[in-house]
Design a protein around this motif. Structure first.
Motif, short mmCIF file in Angstrom:
data_model
loop_
_atom_site.label_atom_id
_atom_site.label_comp_id
_atom_site.label_asym_id
_atom_site.label_seq_id
_atom_site.Cartn_x
_atom_site.Cartn_y
_atom_site.Cartn_z
N ILE A 54 -27.12 -11.19 33.53
CA ILE A 54 -26.88 -10.83 32.18
C ILE A 54 -26.53 -9.27 32.23
O ILE A 54 -25.86 -8.81 31.59
CB ILE A 54 -27.86 -10.88 31.06
CG1 ILE A 54 -28.26 -12.38 30.97
CG2 ILE A 54 -27.88 -10.21 29.89
CD1 ILE A 54 -27.11 -13.12 30.41
N SER A 55 -27.21 -8.39 33.00
CA SER A 55 -26.85 -7.01 33.02
C SER A 55 -25.34 -6.69 33.58
O SER A 55 -24.70 -5.80 33.11
CB SER A 55 -27.85 -6.35 34.04
OG SER A 55 -27.63 -6.87 35.48
N ILE A 56 -24.91 -7.66 34.53
CA ILE A 56 -23.52 -7.26 35.27
C ILE A 56 -22.66 -7.82 34.07
O ILE A 56 -21.40 -7.15 33.79
CB ILE A 56 -23.34 -8.09 36.35
CG1 ILE A 56 -24.13 -7.37 37.54
CG2 ILE A 56 -21.86 -8.13 36.76
CD1 ILE A 56 -23.38 -6.22 38.10
N ALA A 57 -22.78 -8.95 33.34
CA ALA A 57 -22.06 -9.49 32.17
C ALA A 57 -21.85 -8.47 31.10
O ALA A 57 -20.66 -8.16 30.66
CB ALA A 57 -22.42 -10.82 31.67
N LYS A 58 -22.85 -7.66 31.09
CA LYS A 58 -22.86 -6.71 29.99
C LYS A 58 -21.85 -5.33 30.34
O LYS A 58 -21.25 -4.84 29.34
CB LYS A 58 -24.26 -6.03 29.61
CG LYS A 58 -24.92 -7.16 28.56
CD LYS A 58 -26.04 -6.51 28.06
CE LYS A 58 -26.71 -7.38 26.99
NZ LYS A 58 -28.44 -7.02 26.76
N GLU A 59 -22.15 -5.24 31.74
CA GLU A 59 -21.11 -4.00 32.15
C GLU A 59 -19.74 -4.36 31.91
O GLU A 59 -18.87 -3.38 31.73
CB GLU A 59 -21.61 -3.80 33.66
CG GLU A 59 -22.43 -2.93 34.06
CD GLU A 59 -22.51 -2.19 35.40
OE1 GLU A 59 -21.55 -1.70 35.70
OE2 GLU A 59 -23.40 -2.46 36.17
N TYR A 68 -14.67 -12.13 26.70
CA TYR A 68 -13.91 -11.52 27.91
C TYR A 68 -12.56 -12.06 28.10
O TYR A 68 -11.51 -11.52 27.94
CB TYR A 68 -14.60 -11.14 29.02
CG TYR A 68 -14.12 -10.40 30.27
CD1 TYR A 68 -14.60 -8.95 30.04
CD2 TYR A 68 -13.35 -10.82 31.21
CE1 TYR A 68 -14.18 -8.05 31.17
CE2 TYR A 68 -12.89 -9.82 32.14
CZ TYR A 68 -13.20 -8.53 32.28
OH TYR A 68 -12.85 -7.77 32.84
N GLU A 69 -12.59 -13.17 28.36
CA GLU A 69 -11.22 -13.98 28.66
C GLU A 69 -10.18 -13.81 27.32
O GLU A 69 -9.18 -13.63 27.40
CB GLU A 69 -11.59 -15.43 28.91
CG GLU A 69 -12.25 -15.56 30.26
CD GLU A 69 -12.30 -16.73 30.87
OE1 GLU A 69 -11.85 -17.74 30.36
OE2 GLU A 69 -13.02 -16.95 32.32
N THR A 70 -10.65 -14.06 26.46
CA THR A 70 -9.79 -13.78 24.96
C THR A 70 -9.32 -12.56 25.06
O THR A 70 -8.06 -12.49 24.39
CB THR A 70 -10.93 -14.18 23.66
OG1 THR A 70 -11.42 -15.41 23.78
CG2 THR A 70 -9.93 -14.09 22.43
#
Lengths: 189, 189
Positions: B58-63, B124-126
């Motif tokens: 989750i922390s990396i996804a938020k970055e 993100y992909e969108t």
DNA sequence: GTCTATAACACGATAGAC
DNA sequence: GTCTATCGTGTTATAGAC
């Protein structure tokens, strides 16, 4: 159409489950339940969970090795060879979508055949690099870091298994053509 | 330099092991051994194995989400935005190589936070697709299937964690530049 | 070819001492 | 903050009946 043996059925089902959760997270009970039998019954057809992984990975790895062998033997330009590699990946991935997941993500769980797999993969990458370097040498390909070109091409092609099942409407030739465009000719005008 | 807490140390070590074998194949005993303590001692700092995975992913996804937010807000060409995305991936991956493996390969083992992760990834992909479509609309980008462009770019960038550790000699700017070349400008002359 | 029963061990996690 | 001891369960795989 060849009759599918019980062993082949088990391996096919296992590949499907390995794709969803990875080799380590799939238990023999999961596999048996999906087949509609009990876990113990699996062992009448296969020796071990490890054997299933070995069969999946090594057979696909050999398909790639054979395909690359055909490509390096042909007399054609480097760009044309790279396009044949794209087509090879599209073809193998379209026919073995689930197996590709294990090849990409579970090879490190191979016990006895790990070194053999690594040898095949290493030879494959060496062949790709050689084609790229030849293309740069004879001015077919831009002077860019050959390893980065290989890395970009192979990671895209190796991840096709994630993408092909979602795009069953897109036919294989169209996919191959679009990938050639993007990977070789670039996207900007 | 911030003092690293014991919890952070555990998570960092776990990420290293998850990269090598995947979340499911790493046991709490493996993790404890690598830290030089006993498995039971880990639970004085963390709640569960699952919590470790959650923190990493989750922390990396938020970055990535934050980085993308900055990019979509800027007024610049589509090509320039895509180049900023390349730089974002190189930067985050260089600083969090091990975490990237879990993000890519172990997200399906998230229990409580799976849906949240999928939401972030989907957004993100969108955003990437929107940038590509805008670029095609204003003739910056060739008329190729936008999803294939996104697929090719993101799979290459998401796999950088495999490649960056092997190329520590190559500096980050040079890598970013070469990736821009290959991904955006193509490789043929 | 599938079953039940079970061996032998590994797993995540907790209790309580120091 | 780490330890030993252990609980309860899940794991691969085998034995032997049908």
């Amino acid at each position: 159409m060849k009759q599918e043996t019980r062993k082949e059925e088990i391996i096919k089902t296992a590949a499907k489950l390995f794709k969803e959760k990875g080799y380590s997270a799939v238990t023999m009970r999961d596999l048996a339940t999906d087949m509609g039998i009990k876990a113990a019954s699996l062992y009448n057809h296969i020796d071990s969970k490890q054997e299933i992984l070995k069969v999946i990975i090594i057979s696909i790895a050999k398909e790639f090795t054979d395909g690359m062998h055909n490509i390096t033997q042909t007399e054609s330009s480097s760009i044309s060879k790279l396009k044949k590699i794209v087509a090879l990946h599209v073809k193998i991935t379209a026919n073995n979508t689930n197996d590709m997941a294990s090849l990409n993500n579970d090879w490190m769980h191979l016990e006895e055949h790990l070194e053999y797999y690594l040898k095949l993969r290493n030879e494959y990458e060496t062949s790709v690099i050689s084609i790229i370097k030849a293309g740069i040498a004879n001015s077919e390909i831009k002077k860019t870091n050959p390893e980065i070109i290989m890395f970009s091409m192979l990671t895209t092609l190796r991840s096709l298994y994630l993408w092909i099942p979602k795009k069953e409407d897109l036919d294989r030739n169209e996919l191959t053509h679009s990938l050639n465009q993007v990977l070789i000719e670039g996207i900007n005008i």
